[in-house]
Design a protein around this motif. Sequence first.
Motif, PDB file in Angstrom:
ATOM      1  N   UNK A  61       0.836  -1.208   0.000  1.00  0.00           N
ATOM      2  CA  UNK A  61       0.000   0.000   0.000  1.00  0.00           C
ATOM      3  C   UNK A  61       0.867   1.252   0.000  1.00  0.00           C
ATOM      4  N   UNK A  62       1.919   1.245   0.804  1.00  0.00           N
ATOM      5  CA  UNK A  62       2.816   2.399   0.853  1.00  0.00           C
ATOM      6  C   UNK A  62       3.481   2.619  -0.508  1.00  0.00           C
ATOM      7  N   UNK A  63       3.869   1.539  -1.151  1.00  0.00           N
ATOM      8  CA  UNK A  63       4.481   1.656  -2.477  1.00  0.00           C
ATOM      9  C   UNK A  63       3.481   2.202  -3.497  1.00  0.00           C
ATOM     10  N   UNK A  64       2.227   1.752  -3.411  1.00  0.00           N
ATOM     11  CA  UNK A  64       1.199   2.250  -4.330  1.00  0.00           C
ATOM     12  C   UNK A  64       0.973   3.745  -4.124  1.00  0.00           C
ATOM     13  N   UNK A  65       0.949   4.181  -2.868  1.00  0.00           N
ATOM     14  CA  UNK A  65       0.752   5.601  -2.572  1.00  0.00           C
ATOM     15  C   UNK A  65       1.916   6.415  -3.132  1.00  0.00           C
ATOM     16  N   UNK A  66       3.132   5.947  -2.902  1.00  0.00           N
ATOM     17  CA  UNK A  66       4.304   6.654  -3.426  1.00  0.00           C
ATOM     18  C   UNK A  66       4.295   6.684  -4.950  1.00  0.00           C
ATOM     19  N   UNK A  67       3.901   5.580  -5.556  1.00  0.00           N
ATOM     20  CA  UNK A  67       3.852   5.518  -7.015  1.00  0.00           C
ATOM     21  C   UNK A  67       2.800   6.489  -7.553  1.00  0.00           C
ATOM     22  N   UNK A  68       1.655   6.561  -6.876  1.00  0.00           N
ATOM     23  CA  UNK A  68       0.603   7.495  -7.299  1.00  0.00           C
ATOM     24  C   UNK A  68       1.079   8.940  -7.163  1.00  0.00           C
ATOM     25  N   UNK A  69       1.788   9.240  -6.070  1.00  0.00           N
ATOM     26  CA  UNK A  69       2.339  10.597  -5.900  1.00  0.00           C
ATOM     27  C   UNK A  69       3.320  10.914  -7.012  1.00  0.00           C
ATOM     28  N   UNK A  70       4.162   9.957  -7.344  1.00  0.00           N
ATOM     29  CA  UNK A  70       5.159  10.161  -8.405  1.00  0.00           C
ATOM     30  C   UNK A  70       4.476  10.383  -9.752  1.00  0.00           C
ATOM     31  N   UNK A  71       3.449   9.592 -10.044  1.00  0.00           N
ATOM     32  CA  UNK A  71       2.713   9.765 -11.307  1.00  0.00           C
ATOM     33  C   UNK A  71       2.058  11.135 -11.372  1.00  0.00           C
ATOM     34  N   UNK A  72       1.471  11.567 -10.254  1.00  0.00           N
ATOM     35  CA  UNK A  72       0.816  12.879 -10.223  1.00  0.00           C
ATOM     36  C   UNK A  72       1.848  13.981 -10.416  1.00  0.00           C
ATOM     37  N   UNK A  73       3.015  13.844  -9.806  1.00  0.00           N
ATOM     38  CA  UNK A  73       4.079  14.832  -9.969  1.00  0.00           C
ATOM     39  C   UNK A  73       4.505  14.921 -11.432  1.00  0.00           C
ATOM     40  N   UNK A  74       4.706  13.768 -12.064  1.00  0.00           N
ATOM     41  CA  UNK A  74       5.118  13.739 -13.471  1.00  0.00           C
ATOM     42  C   UNK A  74       4.021  14.343 -14.346  1.00  0.00           C
ATOM     43  N   UNK A  75       2.765  14.036 -14.048  1.00  0.00           N
ATOM     44  CA  UNK A  75       1.655  14.592 -14.815  1.00  0.00           C
ATOM     45  C   UNK A  75       1.637  16.114 -14.708  1.00  0.00           C
ATOM     46  N   UNK A  76       1.804  16.622 -13.495  1.00  0.00           N
ATOM     47  CA  UNK A  76       1.824  18.074 -13.288  1.00  0.00           C
ATOM     48  C   UNK A  76       2.993  18.726 -14.022  1.00  0.00           C
ATOM     49  N   UNK A  77       4.142  18.068 -13.985  1.00  0.00           N
ATOM     50  CA  UNK A  77       5.306  18.595 -14.696  1.00  0.00           C
ATOM     51  C   UNK A  77       5.049  18.672 -16.203  1.00  0.00           C
ATOM     52  N   UNK A  78       4.414  17.643 -16.749  1.00  0.00           N
ATOM     53  CA  UNK A  78       4.109  17.656 -18.185  1.00  0.00           C
ATOM     54  C   UNK A  78       3.144  18.788 -18.521  1.00  0.00           C
TER      55      UNK A  78
END
Length: 131
Positions: A61-78
């Motif tokens: 679960x912690x890994x999924x949360x971190x992965x979701x945060x990372x995806x959101x960060x990358x999306x915002x950067x794009x």
Amino acid sequence: MDSPMCQDSPIEKEPRPIGRMAAKAKRGSNSTKNTSKYLEELSKMQAMRIEMDMKQQEHDRAMEVEYAKEREYVRQEKIEKRDRETMAMDTTHMSPETKQFWKLERRDVMRRRLFRDDRPSNTDWLNDQNH
């Protein structure tokens, strides 16, 4: 009672052999002890396995949360990169239709930037009584 001859005899008496029923009962009690030990060990191992599974689920679960945060960060950067490119677009040598398109795109970028929900409102100056 023992006979008087048995008491005076110098020959030691051998213990009487155990009977069938007594032997079975003895084996049964020993097997019950082994079974209970086995069941204890089994329950300990099962508890350890459950604990390990719970820890693994927490980790996942912690890994999924971190992965979701990372995806959101990358999306915002794009999105921000695309917005910067849109705002920097040189329209001097474009056709009027293309200029109009990029003008509308810039307006959308400005609207998104000015009215974000996650930041304090940029329209507070509209409600200011000093103006």
